[in-house]
Design a protein around this motif. Structure first.
Motif, short mmCIF file in Angstrom:
data_model
loop_
_atom_site.label_atom_id
_atom_site.label_comp_id
_atom_site.label_asym_id
_atom_site.label_seq_id
_atom_site.Cartn_x
_atom_site.Cartn_y
_atom_site.Cartn_z
N VAL A 89 0.88 -1.10 -0.06
CA VAL A 89 -0.02 -0.02 0.04
C VAL A 89 0.96 1.21 0.10
O VAL A 89 1.83 1.36 0.76
N PRO A 90 0.67 2.13 -0.80
CA PRO A 90 1.47 3.35 -0.83
C PRO A 90 1.64 4.11 0.43
O PRO A 90 0.54 4.13 1.33
N ALA A 91 2.77 4.38 0.72
CA ALA A 91 3.31 4.86 2.08
C ALA A 91 2.71 6.26 2.31
O ALA A 91 2.61 6.95 1.15
N ASP A 92 2.23 6.52 3.37
CA ASP A 92 1.72 8.25 3.50
C ASP A 92 3.00 9.03 3.31
O ASP A 92 4.10 8.51 3.42
N ARG A 93 2.78 10.31 2.96
CA ARG A 93 3.82 10.94 2.50
C ARG A 93 3.89 12.34 3.67
O ARG A 93 2.98 12.85 3.99
N VAL A 94 4.97 12.48 4.16
CA VAL A 94 5.36 13.60 5.27
C VAL A 94 6.26 14.61 4.48
O VAL A 94 7.39 13.99 4.14
N ASN A 95 5.92 15.95 4.13
CA ASN A 95 6.88 16.58 3.33
C ASN A 95 7.07 16.31 2.26
O ASN A 95 8.45 16.22 1.88
N GLY A 96 6.32 15.38 1.30
CA GLY A 96 6.70 14.81 0.17
C GLY A 96 7.24 13.78 0.16
O GLY A 96 7.67 12.98 -0.89
N ARG A 97 7.71 13.13 1.21
CA ARG A 97 8.71 11.93 1.43
C ARG A 97 7.75 10.78 1.83
O ARG A 97 6.97 10.99 2.90
N ARG A 98 8.00 9.56 1.30
CA ARG A 98 7.29 8.44 1.81
C ARG A 98 7.78 8.03 3.16
O ARG A 98 8.93 8.00 3.50
N ARG A 99 6.77 7.51 3.95
CA ARG A 99 7.02 7.25 5.47
C ARG A 99 6.30 5.96 5.61
O ARG A 99 5.10 5.71 5.42
N TYR A 100 7.02 4.91 5.86
CA TYR A 100 6.77 3.34 6.16
C TYR A 100 6.48 3.14 7.51
O TYR A 100 7.21 3.44 8.48
N THR A 101 5.42 2.18 7.84
CA THR A 101 5.18 1.88 9.15
C THR A 101 5.52 0.53 9.44
O THR A 101 5.76 -0.11 8.61
N ARG A 102 5.22 -0.08 10.47
CA ARG A 102 5.23 -1.53 10.99
C ARG A 102 4.64 -2.24 10.01
O ARG A 102 5.02 -3.40 9.56
N ASP A 103 3.40 -1.88 9.81
CA ASP A 103 2.60 -2.51 8.83
C ASP A 103 3.00 -2.87 7.37
O ASP A 103 2.99 -4.12 7.09
N HIS A 104 3.71 -2.01 7.06
CA HIS A 104 4.55 -1.86 5.73
C HIS A 104 5.84 -2.86 5.87
O HIS A 104 6.11 -3.55 4.86
N ALA A 105 6.41 -2.96 7.27
CA ALA A 105 7.65 -3.91 7.32
C ALA A 105 6.98 -5.27 7.39
O ALA A 105 7.48 -6.28 6.74
N VAL A 106 5.87 -5.37 7.82
CA VAL A 106 5.34 -6.91 8.04
C VAL A 106 4.98 -7.43 6.34
O VAL A 106 5.38 -8.35 6.04
N ARG A 107 4.45 -6.49 5.59
CA ARG A 107 4.05 -6.72 4.27
C ARG A 107 5.52 -6.86 3.51
O ARG A 107 5.45 -8.00 2.56
N VAL A 108 6.41 -6.25 3.84
CA VAL A 108 7.77 -6.54 2.86
C VAL A 108 8.34 -7.72 3.37
O VAL A 108 8.72 -8.64 2.36
N LEU A 109 8.32 -8.22 4.57
CA LEU A 109 8.72 -9.46 4.98
C LEU A 109 7.94 -10.60 4.61
O LEU A 109 8.48 -11.51 4.17
N THR A 110 6.69 -10.48 4.48
CA THR A 110 5.86 -11.71 3.80
C THR A 110 5.98 -11.68 2.40
O THR A 110 6.11 -12.60 1.95
N ILE A 111 6.49 -10.85 1.66
CA ILE A 111 6.66 -10.68 0.18
C ILE A 111 8.15 -11.35 0.25
O ILE A 111 8.11 -12.33 -0.59
#
Length: 163
Positions: free
Chosen positions: A33-55
């Motif tokens: 899922v696209p990461a939220d952007r803070v000041n135009g930069r992607r910011r990834y959460t723990r949920d993203h890390a879980v998804r990356v590890l699943t992939i």
């Protein structure tokens, strides 16, 4: 990573030994899922890390990115379970093939014959008859003796299982 923490794309990629463009590609494919952007930069959460590890684990198990996406996007438990059941069967088949290949390699490593492919025990481990329909005696003396039967009667009788 604390649940309130977030990482930039390079930081998340580095945690998994990936290049940032891999995460962008996975986002474009719908795996992340696209990461939220803070000041135009992607910011990834723990949920993203879980998804990356699943992939990554899915890829290690031999799943294609399309199969991983299907698994992650499966609607309902039943659909996901059926998809995973099919993949599990394929993994079991591959594990049997790997075990057979390992037995061949182990025998060939210990075989002292000049040409291990002529060793009768190697040929039994190979199971040429079962695969190709060849019949008849293998001939010759085995160079590597079979292992004693575990829990056997102590007579030293050799097992049918090859080294």
């Amino acid at each position: 990573m604390k649940s309130s923490d977030s990482l930039r794309i390079g930081e998340l990629a580095a945690r998994f030994g990936l290049a940032p463009h891999v995460l962008r590609h996975w986002e474009a494919m719908g795996l992340l899922v696209p990461a939220d952007r803070v000041n135009g930069r992607r910011r990834y959460t723990r949920d993203h890390a879980v998804r990356v590890l699943t992939i990554l684990r899915g890829k290690s198990a031999g799943m294609s990115l399309e199969q991983i996406r299907e698994m992650l996007d499966a609607s309902g438990r039943e659909g996901r379970q059926e998809l995973l059941r099919r993949h599990h069967e394929e993994l079991e088949r591959r594990l049997r093939e790997i075990a057979a290949s390992k037995a061949l390699i182990e025998h060939a490593m210990r075989c002292t014959a000049e040409d291990f492919t002529r060793c009768p025990n190697y040929r039994r481990v190979l199971d040429l008859e079962g695969v190709a329909g060849f019949h008849g005696a293998h001939g010759g003396e085995c160079v590597v003796k079979t292992a004693p039967v575990p829990g056997g009667d102590g007579t030293g009788e050799e097992s049918r299982r090859e080294a």
